[in-house]
Design an enzyme around this catalytic site. Structure first.
Site, short mmCIF file in Angstrom:
data_model
loop_
_atom_site.label_atom_id
_atom_site.label_comp_id
_atom_site.label_asym_id
_atom_site.label_seq_id
_atom_site.Cartn_x
_atom_site.Cartn_y
_atom_site.Cartn_z
N CYS A 105 0.86 -1.18 0.00
CA CYS A 105 0.00 0.00 0.00
C CYS A 105 0.90 1.23 0.00
O CYS A 105 2.00 1.17 0.50
CB CYS A 105 -0.81 0.11 1.29
SG CYS A 105 -2.11 -1.09 1.44
N ARG A 152 -4.51 7.13 -0.45
CA ARG A 152 -3.67 5.93 -0.47
C ARG A 152 -4.07 5.00 -1.62
O ARG A 152 -5.15 5.14 -2.20
CB ARG A 152 -3.86 5.19 0.84
CG ARG A 152 -5.30 4.64 1.08
CD ARG A 152 -5.44 3.16 0.88
NE ARG A 152 -4.54 2.34 1.63
CZ ARG A 152 -4.69 2.02 2.91
NH1 ARG A 152 -5.75 2.45 3.56
NH2 ARG A 152 -3.82 1.25 3.51
N ASN A 203 -0.07 -1.83 5.99
CA ASN A 203 0.49 -3.06 6.55
C ASN A 203 1.96 -2.86 6.94
O ASN A 203 2.71 -2.18 6.24
CB ASN A 203 0.37 -4.17 5.51
CG ASN A 203 0.18 -5.51 6.17
OD1 ASN A 203 -0.14 -5.60 7.35
ND2 ASN A 203 0.41 -6.57 5.42
C1 TCH Z 1 -3.81 -5.34 4.57
C2 TCH Z 1 -4.36 -3.92 4.59
C3 TCH Z 1 -3.21 -3.00 4.29
C4 TCH Z 1 -2.81 -3.17 2.86
C5 TCH Z 1 -1.32 -3.16 2.80
O1 TCH Z 1 -0.63 -2.36 3.38
N1 TCH Z 1 -0.79 -4.15 2.12
C6 TCH Z 1 0.64 -4.31 2.03
C7 TCH Z 1 1.01 -5.77 2.11
S1 TCH Z 1 2.73 -5.91 2.34
O2 TCH Z 1 3.12 -5.23 3.53
O3 TCH Z 1 3.40 -5.39 1.20
O4 TCH Z 1 2.95 -7.34 2.48
C8 TCH Z 1 -5.01 -3.55 5.92
C9 TCH Z 1 -5.34 -2.05 6.02
C10 TCH Z 1 -6.64 -1.96 6.85
C11 TCH Z 1 -6.85 -3.38 7.36
C12 TCH Z 1 -8.26 -3.77 7.77
C13 TCH Z 1 -8.79 -2.82 8.84
O5 TCH Z 1 -7.85 -2.71 9.92
C14 TCH Z 1 -10.14 -3.30 9.35
C15 TCH Z 1 -10.19 -4.76 9.76
C16 TCH Z 1 -9.48 -5.02 11.08
C17 TCH Z 1 -9.57 -6.48 11.48
O6 TCH Z 1 -8.91 -6.67 12.70
C18 TCH Z 1 -8.92 -7.34 10.42
C19 TCH Z 1 -9.65 -7.15 9.13
C20 TCH Z 1 -9.66 -5.68 8.66
C21 TCH Z 1 -10.64 -5.63 7.48
C22 TCH Z 1 -8.26 -5.23 8.25
C23 TCH Z 1 -7.69 -6.15 7.15
C24 TCH Z 1 -6.30 -5.70 6.68
O7 TCH Z 1 -5.35 -5.80 7.72
C25 TCH Z 1 -6.35 -4.23 6.22
C26 TCH Z 1 -7.24 -4.18 4.99
#
Ligand code: TCH
Length: 329
Positions: free
Chosen positions: A2, A18, A82
């Site tokens: 992200c 974002r 993340n």
């Molecule tokens: C994974 C998402 C961030 C995307 C990102 O940064 N990806 C990069 C991956 S990497 O580093 O390159 O491996 C995060 C951002 C917001 C998060 C969501 C939000 O926090 C809302 C809920 C919270 C719950 O505890 C888990 C599901 C969830 C629905 C989360 C799922 C997931 O962790 C999300 C969608």
């Protein structure tokens, strides 16, 4: 993966947003959270009232808004990205502190504060606890970018028991490793330039630039967090053609398009396609939230000032994910 981005327009608007790179849908939708909504703190069971209305992308879980990126009526914005391998939260509640789960940090920040300086002060009393929202919901591993109308920006990272708060002078955030590492890494790319290199002679061989864009040879083109950080930092710092809200939002989407993942180019160990699910941009002064999705290039806009800020229920907008094409004939 992200990427979080901030941008100012020539006429003084502040944009925040974002790209959401992920290999699954989390049932996301634009959510509007009005002032009279109350939410339960999963960790302490306290009931909290929203002070400032919030608009952003998130998902409703058991009546609880879980935000991924959002801003409030005062022009404060926050996104969670993340942060695998680094994010670590406290095991226990600490009496006298504000105890919340990582999934509620955005809600806590945006429902209580008007600007970054206030958030910074309050963070000293915050304890992020590793209590999952529910047994079926994994604990997200996040770090956060917070931005306001004064162009102040910070990054919040909880690593090895320490809450690190960085001033974010470049106004970018991607993923692991820690924010300070990315800033050091930028210095590797200081020689990049938007202008053409001059003709040169190497030994007896004259070298003439082949075409436009040679000043950016060496700009990393892949989708790793470090490369996306460098790319967005460069584009943001050299952006042109962003004179007002609309051209600024257009520029914003062009920058994010440069870190948008094309399906199939990144496949996770579980054999799933990592894609840029959506891209968002919010104008902090205007109360507008713009987004488009992997399957729909058209930008959808929602204006929080067209909603009742004093309502008490969360409004869930449709997620506009079907390609919109203009048929000329
Ligand atoms: C994974 C998402 C961030 C995307 C990102 O940064 N990806 C990069 C991956 S990497 O580093 O390159 O491996 C995060 C951002 C917001 C998060 C969501 C939000 O926090 C809302 C809920 C919270 C719950 O505890 C888990 C599901 C969830 C629905 C989360 C799922 C997931 O962790 C999300 C969608």
């Amino acid at each position: 993966m992200c990427t979080g981005l901030t941008l100012t327009t020539n006429d003084g608007y502040h944009l925040f947003g974002r790209s959401m790179d992920i290999e699954y849908s989390f049932n996301q939708s634009p959510l509007f959270i009005p002032r009279n909504f109350t939410w339960n703190n999963v960790v302490t069971k306290d009931i909290n009232k929203i002070k400032y209305a919030i608009l952003g992308m998130g998902t409703m879980m058991e009546g609880h808004p879980m935000m991924a990126d959002a801003f409030n009526e005062k022009g404060l914005a926050c996104a969670g990205l993340n942060f695998p391998g680094y994010a670590s939260y406290e095991e226990n509640i600490i009496d006298g502190k504000i105890n919340i789960g990582p999934y509620d940090l955005i809600l806590w920040v945006l429902s209580n504060f008007e600007k970054v300086s206030e958030v910074k002060e309050a963070l000293g009393n915050l304890n992020i606890v590793s209590v999952p929202f529910s047994q079926s919901t994994p604990l997200p591993t996040l770090h956060w970018i917070v931005y306001d109308k004064n162009d102040d920006c910070i990054v919040i990272e909880k690593v090895k028991g320490k809450l690190n708060v960085y001033d974010n002078k470049i106004g970018i955030l991607t993923n692991s490793p820690t924010f300070d590492w990315h800033i050091t890494n930028l210095r590797q790319y200081m020689g990049l330039t938007s202008t053409q290199p001059p003709e040169a002679i190497w030994h007896k061989q004259e070298l003439i630039p082949l075409g436009q864009g040679l000043g950016l040879c060496g700009l990393p083109g892949d989708f790793s967090p470090a490369s996306r950080f460098v790319r967005t930092s460069y584009f943001k710092s050299h952006i042109a053609l962003n004179k007002d809200e609309l051209s600024g939002v257009t520029a914003f989407f062009h920058i994010l398009a440069n870190v948008s993942m094309v399906g199939g180019s990144v496949v996770t160990p579980a054999n799933l396609n990592d894609i840029t699910l959506y891209k968002s941009s919010m104008c902090l002064e205007k109360g507008t939230y713009y987004y488009n999705t992997y399957y729909n290039n058209q930008i959808t806009i929602i204006n929080m000032h067209n909603e009742d800020l004093d309502a008490s229920e969360v409004k869930v907008f449709p997620y506009r994910d079907v390609q919109s094409i203009y048929y000329e004939n």
